[in-house]
Motif scaffolding. Structure first.
Motif, short mmCIF file in Angstrom:
data_model
loop_
_atom_site.label_atom_id
_atom_site.label_comp_id
_atom_site.label_asym_id
_atom_site.label_seq_id
_atom_site.Cartn_x
_atom_site.Cartn_y
_atom_site.Cartn_z
N PRO A 206 68.90 87.81 38.25
CA PRO A 206 67.69 88.15 37.48
C PRO A 206 67.25 89.61 37.59
O PRO A 206 66.73 90.16 36.62
CB PRO A 206 66.63 87.21 38.09
N ILE A 207 67.43 90.24 38.76
CA ILE A 207 67.04 91.65 38.89
C ILE A 207 67.84 92.49 37.90
O ILE A 207 67.28 93.36 37.21
CB ILE A 207 67.28 92.14 40.33
N ASP A 208 69.13 92.23 37.79
CA ASP A 208 69.99 93.00 36.89
C ASP A 208 69.65 92.73 35.43
O ASP A 208 69.64 93.66 34.60
CB ASP A 208 71.46 92.67 37.17
N TRP A 209 69.37 91.45 35.11
CA TRP A 209 69.03 91.12 33.73
C TRP A 209 67.73 91.81 33.32
O TRP A 209 67.63 92.32 32.20
CB TRP A 209 68.89 89.60 33.58
N MET A 210 66.76 91.84 34.21
CA MET A 210 65.49 92.47 33.89
C MET A 210 65.65 93.98 33.73
O MET A 210 65.11 94.58 32.79
CB MET A 210 64.47 92.16 34.99
N LEU A 211 66.38 94.60 34.64
CA LEU A 211 66.59 96.05 34.54
C LEU A 211 67.32 96.41 33.24
O LEU A 211 66.95 97.37 32.56
CB LEU A 211 67.41 96.54 35.73
N GLN A 212 68.34 95.64 32.90
CA GLN A 212 69.13 95.94 31.71
C GLN A 212 68.36 95.67 30.42
O GLN A 212 68.31 96.51 29.51
CB GLN A 212 70.42 95.12 31.73
N ASN A 213 67.73 94.48 30.33
CA ASN A 213 67.10 94.07 29.08
C ASN A 213 65.79 94.81 28.79
O ASN A 213 65.47 95.06 27.63
CB ASN A 213 66.84 92.56 29.11
N GLN A 214 65.04 95.14 29.83
CA GLN A 214 63.74 95.78 29.60
C GLN A 214 63.76 97.29 29.74
O GLN A 214 62.92 97.98 29.17
CB GLN A 214 62.69 95.19 30.55
N TYR A 215 64.72 97.81 30.53
CA TYR A 215 64.70 99.24 30.80
C TYR A 215 66.03 99.92 30.50
O TYR A 215 66.13 101.14 30.62
CB TYR A 215 64.32 99.50 32.26
N GLY A 216 67.06 99.17 30.14
CA GLY A 216 68.36 99.76 29.88
C GLY A 216 68.99 100.39 31.11
O GLY A 216 69.77 101.34 31.01
N LEU A 217 68.69 99.83 32.30
CA LEU A 217 69.17 100.39 33.56
C LEU A 217 70.15 99.43 34.23
O LEU A 217 70.08 98.22 34.03
CB LEU A 217 68.00 100.67 34.50
N THR A 218 71.02 99.98 35.05
CA THR A 218 71.99 99.18 35.79
C THR A 218 71.96 99.60 37.25
O THR A 218 72.04 100.79 37.56
CB THR A 218 73.41 99.37 35.24
N ARG A 219 71.83 98.64 38.14
CA ARG A 219 71.87 98.98 39.57
C ARG A 219 73.29 98.81 40.09
O ARG A 219 74.10 98.06 39.54
CB ARG A 219 70.90 98.11 40.37
N ARG A 220 73.58 99.49 41.19
CA ARG A 220 74.92 99.46 41.77
C ARG A 220 74.96 98.45 42.91
O ARG A 220 74.17 98.52 43.85
CB ARG A 220 75.32 100.85 42.28
N ILE A 221 75.89 97.50 42.83
CA ILE A 221 76.10 96.52 43.89
C ILE A 221 77.27 97.01 44.74
O ILE A 221 78.41 97.03 44.28
CB ILE A 221 76.40 95.12 43.34
N ALA A 222 76.98 97.40 45.97
CA ALA A 222 78.04 97.94 46.84
C ALA A 222 78.76 96.84 47.61
O ALA A 222 79.92 97.01 47.99
CB ALA A 222 77.44 98.95 47.82
N MET A 223 78.06 95.72 47.85
CA MET A 223 78.65 94.68 48.69
C MET A 223 77.99 93.34 48.41
O MET A 223 76.80 93.26 48.11
CB MET A 223 78.46 95.05 50.17
N VAL A 224 78.79 92.27 48.49
CA VAL A 224 78.30 90.90 48.36
C VAL A 224 78.61 90.17 49.67
O VAL A 224 79.75 90.20 50.14
CB VAL A 224 78.95 90.16 47.18
N VAL A 225 77.59 89.53 50.25
CA VAL A 225 77.77 88.80 51.52
C VAL A 225 77.33 87.34 51.31
O VAL A 225 76.49 87.05 50.46
CB VAL A 225 76.96 89.44 52.66
N PRO A 226 77.89 86.40 52.09
CA PRO A 226 77.58 84.99 51.87
C PRO A 226 76.21 84.57 52.40
O PRO A 226 75.61 83.63 51.89
CB PRO A 226 78.70 84.26 52.61
N THR A 227 75.71 85.22 53.46
CA THR A 227 74.39 84.91 54.02
C THR A 227 73.69 86.20 54.40
O THR A 227 74.34 87.24 54.61
CB THR A 227 74.50 84.01 55.26
#
Length: 307
Positions: A206-227
């Motif tokens: 949701p954070i990415d969808w909101m940034l993209q759809n309302q502000y045309g912005l994209t955040r950078r995801i450097a890492m994905v962790v399970p917990t």
């Protein structure tokens, strides 16, 4: 004439607890139009709206909130007339309850729930089973678990649900993080790299969808962790941002760990968690006692998380 009976009070309780006609309907196993008719009866009987619109949400009126504890007590006391005999022996019973939940919920709820259960049933045991990607409906059906506690959408329609938490996401950073030096905006949010928490390896949400759809912005995801557990103590050494639910933030010693939190400047949807059980357990007095105890304890534990 009083204009209401015990059944109508049950609807008042469920509508106020669920804050939604549709969720109340699912919980009571009636159609939404039928629940709407009960809401109309309540509004007439008490000359009060009971639920009021607040943006996209429904919220209980001041009257409904004020009488909820009394109504809960009335309904509980009425039901206890039938359950007293079955529950009278709780102190001598040794039930084992298996609850499936993710680590966020277990960390916050496990000890308070166990304490509350043991006040009435000292010999009870609680097994917390890990949340899996597969639907929880099958183990609820076959008795592999007694309750599911989480927010999955992989649930069969006949499964009963009761909302226990409405939460929202916050950002966790080191206490001297540069993002805290100025008012946080969507534009400043995307200047830094992020850690995403996902058991399924999903980086965006949701954070990415909101940034993209309302502000045309994209955040950078450097890492994905399970917990989240594996990252919290390391956050003081990085400029990475870790989004977490308020449930987690409120149970972290921020100052001791050299951390800080902030609200995202976005209209993010709330995160809703519920307890779920198979309908065949509806009339089981011990299972009902478990559910009511969990609901009461979770509301107390999670009250700071409500957006």
């Amino acid at each position: 004439m009083k204009g209401y009976d015990l059944d109508l009070l049950r609807y008042l309780q469920v509508l106020t607890e669920e804050e939604s006609v549709s969720r109340a309907a699912r919980r009571m196993k009636v159609s939404e139009p039928a629940m709407s008719r009960q809401l109309a009866k309540l509004r007439t009987a008490f000359a009060d709206p009971i639920l009021v619109q607040a943006g996209r949400r429904m919220l209980p009126s001041a009257f409904a909130t004020g009488v909820l504890s009394q109504v809960q007590d009335l309904v509980r006391n009425a039901d206890s007339l039938l359950e007293t005999r079955a529950l009278a022996n709780l102190a001598n019973m040794a039930p084992t309850f298996t609850i499936r939940a993710n680590d966020l919920v277990v960390a916050a709820l496990a000890l308070p729930l166990l304490k509350a259960l043991k006040q009435e049933c000292p010999r009870c045991e609680v097994i917390w089973a890990p949340e899996l990607d597969a639907a929880a409906s099958d183990p609820l059906r076959d008795g592999g678990i007694d309750l599911y506690l989480g927010a999955t959408d992989l649930m069969k329609p006949e499964i009963r649900r009761q909302t226990v938490l409405r939460d929202h996401m916050q950002g966790l950073v080191r206490k001297d993080h540069p993002i805290l030096a100025t008012p946080i905006t969507p534009q400043s949010m995307v200047l830094y790299d992020y850690i995403s928490v996902s058991r399924r390896g999903r980086a965006r949400g949701p954070i990415d969808w909101m940034l993209q759809n309302q502000y045309g912005l994209t955040r950078r995801i450097a890492m994905v962790v399970p917990t989240y557990h594996c990252m919290v103590e390391s956050m003081k050494e990085t400029d990475l941002i870790l989004p977490l639910p308020g449930l987690v933030i409120n149970h972290i010693s921020l100052e001791a760990l050299g951390l800080a939190s902030f609200e995202f400047p976005l209209s993010l949807p709330s995160v809703e968690a519920f307890q779920a059980w198979h309908p065949r357990r509806d009339t089981d007095p011990v299972h009902r006692w478990l559910r009511e105890t969990l609901f009461r304890v979770s509301r107390k534990v999670f009250e700071k998380c409500t957006p």
